[in-house]
Structures are given as structure tokens and as C-alpha cells.
Design a protein around this motif. Structure first.
Motif, PDB file in Angstrom:
ATOM      1  N   ASP A 134      29.521  36.792   1.969  1.00  0.00           N
ATOM      2  CA  ASP A 134      28.458  36.056   2.676  1.00  0.00           C
ATOM      3  C   ASP A 134      27.619  36.979   3.545  1.00  0.00           C
ATOM      4  O   ASP A 134      27.278  36.661   4.681  1.00  0.00           O
ATOM      5  CB  ASP A 134      29.042  34.916   3.530  1.00  0.00           C
ATOM      6  N   MET A 135      27.271  38.120   2.970  1.00  0.00           N
ATOM      7  CA  MET A 135      26.491  39.116   3.703  1.00  0.00           C
ATOM      8  C   MET A 135      25.060  38.613   3.882  1.00  0.00           C
ATOM      9  O   MET A 135      24.485  38.012   2.969  1.00  0.00           O
ATOM     10  CB  MET A 135      26.510  40.437   2.919  1.00  0.00           C
ATOM     11  N   HIS A 136      24.507  38.865   5.028  1.00  0.00           N
ATOM     12  CA  HIS A 136      23.129  38.468   5.326  1.00  0.00           C
ATOM     13  C   HIS A 136      22.174  39.232   4.404  1.00  0.00           C
ATOM     14  O   HIS A 136      22.372  40.407   4.123  1.00  0.00           O
ATOM     15  CB  HIS A 136      22.804  38.755   6.799  1.00  0.00           C
ATOM     16  N   ASP A 155      20.651  45.169   0.569  1.00  0.00           N
ATOM     17  CA  ASP A 155      20.108  46.388  -0.046  1.00  0.00           C
ATOM     18  C   ASP A 155      20.814  47.639   0.464  1.00  0.00           C
ATOM     19  O   ASP A 155      21.133  48.546  -0.317  1.00  0.00           O
ATOM     20  CB  ASP A 155      18.604  46.508   0.197  1.00  0.00           C
ATOM     21  N   ASP A 156      21.082  47.695   1.770  1.00  0.00           N
ATOM     22  CA  ASP A 156      21.798  48.844   2.336  1.00  0.00           C
ATOM     23  C   ASP A 156      23.225  48.909   1.815  1.00  0.00           C
ATOM     24  O   ASP A 156      23.746  49.988   1.535  1.00  0.00           O
ATOM     25  CB  ASP A 156      21.808  48.784   3.868  1.00  0.00           C
ATOM     26  N   TYR A 157      23.851  47.744   1.681  1.00  0.00           N
ATOM     27  CA  TYR A 157      25.220  47.719   1.174  1.00  0.00           C
ATOM     28  C   TYR A 157      25.275  48.181  -0.281  1.00  0.00           C
ATOM     29  O   TYR A 157      26.135  48.977  -0.654  1.00  0.00           O
ATOM     30  CB  TYR A 157      25.825  46.311   1.309  1.00  0.00           C
ATOM     31  N   VAL A 158      24.351  47.699  -1.085  1.00  0.00           N
ATOM     32  CA  VAL A 158      24.293  48.114  -2.495  1.00  0.00           C
ATOM     33  C   VAL A 158      24.114  49.632  -2.578  1.00  0.00           C
ATOM     34  O   VAL A 158      24.809  50.314  -3.337  1.00  0.00           O
ATOM     35  CB  VAL A 158      23.174  47.369  -3.255  1.00  0.00           C
ATOM     36  N   ALA A 159      23.207  50.163  -1.781  1.00  0.00           N
ATOM     37  CA  ALA A 159      22.981  51.616  -1.775  1.00  0.00           C
ATOM     38  C   ALA A 159      24.242  52.371  -1.355  1.00  0.00           C
ATOM     39  O   ALA A 159      24.569  53.416  -1.941  1.00  0.00           O
ATOM     40  CB  ALA A 159      21.825  51.967  -0.847  1.00  0.00           C
TER      41      ALA A 159
END
Length: 105
Positions: A40-42, A47-51
Motif C-alpha cells: 500500500d505504498m503511496h 517510482d523511487d521504489y521501483v528504481a
């Protein structure tokens, strides 16, 4: 003749290495998107998490550093997941990435 064969093997190795890199980067991208949704990430952080997951996959050490990162992030977020479920999802996404790049060839 031997040199031609050697160049052929080197070209195939380079092609295979590039294909594996693309497959794993796509798998890691999709895995991170899936994990972000499970946590449930905001939206502003996705995008930062994917990177970060893709970077872990590229720069990390070990058998599967991107998968290890996602597993650790689930634990840190308090999201319960069985390792088998996570590995199955990663395998599913890898198969999808292989199919995606097979169509592109």
C-alpha cells in the motif's frame, strides 16, 4: 576459421548477456510495482521504489538481490508473505519478461 567461430561465440555470449539483463530488469520493475501495491505504498513513492529495486538487481550481489530487497522491504513494512509466494511471483514475472522480449525479436 577458428577465429570466425570464436567471434561467433563471443557475439552470442554478448547477445545472451544483454538479453538476460533486459529480462531481469523488466522482471525487477514489475516485481517492484507488485510489491509496492502489496505494501500500500503511496503513489508518490512508487517510482523511487521501483528504481531502487531495479538498481538492487543490477548492482547487488548474491543469487537474486532484487528479490532479497523486496523480501526485506515486506518484512520492514510488516507485510506477511511466504517466501514461496514471492518466488512464484518472481518466476511468473520473469516468464512474462521472456515472452515480452521473445515477441520483440
Amino acid at each position: 576459421m577458428f577465429e570466425e567461430r570464436e567471434r561467433g561465440y563471443e557475439a552470442k555470449w554478448a547477445h545472451d548477456a544483454e538479453a538476460l539483463f533486459r529480462i531481469m530488469a523488466r522482471r525487477d520493475n514489475k516485481l517492484a510495482e507488485w510489491a509496492a501495491a502489496r505494501m500500500d505504498m503511496h503513489d508518490s513513492r512508487i517510482d523511487d521504489y521501483v528504481a531502487a529495486v531495479v538498481e538492487a538487481g543490477v548492482l547487488g550481489k548474491g543469487p537474486d538481490p532484487a528479490l532479497e530487497k523486496v523480501e526485506a522491504d515486506f518484512a520492514a513494512a510488516g507485510v506477511a508473505i511466504f517466501p514461496a509466494e514471492l518466488q512464484a511471483k518472481a518466476a511468473e514475472l520473469r516468464a512474462e519478461a521472456v515472452a515480452h522480449f521473445s515477441k520483440a525479436d
